[in-house]
Write a protein that holds these residues in place. Sequence first.
Motif, mmCIF file in Angstrom:
data_model
loop_
_atom_site.group_PDB
_atom_site.id
_atom_site.type_symbol
_atom_site.label_atom_id
_atom_site.label_comp_id
_atom_site.label_asym_id
_atom_site.label_seq_id
_atom_site.Cartn_x
_atom_site.Cartn_y
_atom_site.Cartn_z
ATOM 1 N N SER A 19 0.801 -1.220 0.000
ATOM 2 C CA SER A 19 0.000 0.000 0.000
ATOM 3 C C SER A 19 0.836 1.274 0.000
ATOM 4 O O SER A 19 0.313 2.354 -0.297
ATOM 5 N N VAL A 20 2.111 1.187 0.389
ATOM 6 C CA VAL A 20 2.931 2.397 0.469
ATOM 7 C C VAL A 20 3.727 2.584 -0.814
ATOM 8 O O VAL A 20 3.807 1.705 -1.660
ATOM 9 N N ARG A 21 4.333 3.773 -0.945
ATOM 10 C CA ARG A 21 5.169 4.053 -2.105
ATOM 11 C C ARG A 21 6.558 3.444 -1.913
ATOM 12 O O ARG A 21 6.938 3.077 -0.802
ATOM 13 N N ALA A 22 7.318 3.404 -3.004
ATOM 14 C CA ALA A 22 8.674 2.863 -2.934
ATOM 15 C C ALA A 22 9.550 3.698 -2.013
ATOM 16 O O ALA A 22 10.497 3.189 -1.405
ATOM 17 N N SER A 23 9.255 4.990 -1.897
ATOM 18 C CA SER A 23 10.067 5.876 -1.057
ATOM 19 C C SER A 23 9.700 5.799 0.418
ATOM 20 O O SER A 23 10.424 6.317 1.271
ATOM 21 N N ASP A 24 8.574 5.159 0.746
ATOM 22 C CA ASP A 24 8.147 5.033 2.138
ATOM 23 C C ASP A 24 8.795 3.809 2.775
ATOM 24 O O ASP A 24 9.197 2.873 2.086
ATOM 25 N N SER A 25 8.863 3.796 4.101
ATOM 26 C CA SER A 25 9.424 2.666 4.844
ATOM 27 C C SER A 25 8.434 2.241 5.925
ATOM 28 O O SER A 25 7.841 3.084 6.600
ATOM 29 N N VAL A 26 8.271 0.915 6.077
ATOM 30 C CA VAL A 26 7.368 0.344 7.077
ATOM 31 C C VAL A 26 8.192 -0.467 8.062
ATOM 32 O O VAL A 26 9.054 -1.256 7.662
ATOM 33 N N GLY A 27 7.947 -0.306 9.361
ATOM 34 C CA GLY A 27 8.638 -1.089 10.385
ATOM 35 C C GLY A 27 7.667 -1.556 11.451
ATOM 36 O O GLY A 27 6.624 -0.934 11.686
ATOM 37 N N ARG A 28 8.007 -2.675 12.080
ATOM 38 C CA ARG A 28 7.225 -3.157 13.221
ATOM 39 C C ARG A 28 7.982 -2.768 14.481
ATOM 40 O O ARG A 28 9.141 -3.125 14.664
ATOM 41 N N VAL A 29 7.311 -2.014 15.353
ATOM 42 C CA VAL A 29 7.981 -1.499 16.544
ATOM 43 C C VAL A 29 7.622 -2.283 17.799
ATOM 44 O O VAL A 29 8.126 -1.985 18.880
#
Length: 345
Positions: free
Chosen positions: A243-253
């Motif tokens: 769902s996010v763009r290539a420039s975005d970053s997703v992390g599990r905190v």
Amino acid sequence: MNVTRYRCSVLAVDDDPAVLAILAAQLAADFEVVTACSAGQARAILAQRSVDIVVSDLSLPDESGLDLLDWVRRTVPRTARVLLTGTARMQDAVDAINHSQVHRLLLKPWRYEDLLQALRTISRGLMLERSHEQLLDELREQKLELEQRVHTRTLELEQALRELQHNNQLLEKMAATDWLTNLPNRRAIEEIVRNELDRRKRTPSPIGLLMIDADHFGQVNKDHSQAGGDKVLEWLAGIFLASVRASDSVGRVGGEEFLVVAPATDLAGAETLAERLRVNVEAAETAYNGRPIKMTLSLGVAVADAWTATTYKDLYDAAADGLKVAKHSGRNRAVVRVLAAPPVA
């Protein structure tokens, strides 16, 4: 990797000898069981030996079982904590989760199958963590051995350096990756945010930080076991990445909480991204053991425009405040907080 076979130990704490006898009999086949009839006796046992899982009754003669489990959390945090209670008050569950951070809450009288499944699930998690740590230790030992070979065996220098580089890269990746979802872990995603903030100082641009919490995730674990909960977390991670763009970053905190850092994203872009994440999860469905599972999200969104100076703490606190409001106002929604530059005097 050679992982030594290990039998998890359980410390059962209850002031009723009959209950302790039942627990010992039910768990003896799978676990090494020790018992205590009070919190004080349990503390004494934990001071003398390590225990993998503590199962405590809520009502003990010398102090609350919640207080004992909170002491266990602070003193031996790697010991898993399970609360048994004969009352079904919602406040007991809230206190157990928020204050003592128990891993499971079981009601008396418990079903043998539920108790055994809960402890087996916890045990599997402990074994995975132990094997993960053992692998890290073995890789560190290999790294040290290779460093010695570099100094003492110059004829093998080129090969040794290649192996050393490989192991260093593997260690670095493991240290920065969440073992369940393969997303960046808390340390790694926070480093990504700080790097984006440093870049933003050189080239001003807006930035968004999204804090995501899976709604009612505790009920998923209750209905589908922790293994089902793990399946849901992996599924959510896949939706987020798609769902996010290539420039975005997703992390599990941690737990069911995730962060998304969205560089060069203004208020409208952050609102669009948050809504896309929310809608994509709400519209999708996964399953575990043939049973469908649907989820919703609560999101807190922090946005700073290109000319507003901000820090990671500013963004994090604003996003956390938005998430708190989203959860308290009904969940399945996003609440945005805009960080504005102070007025010019």
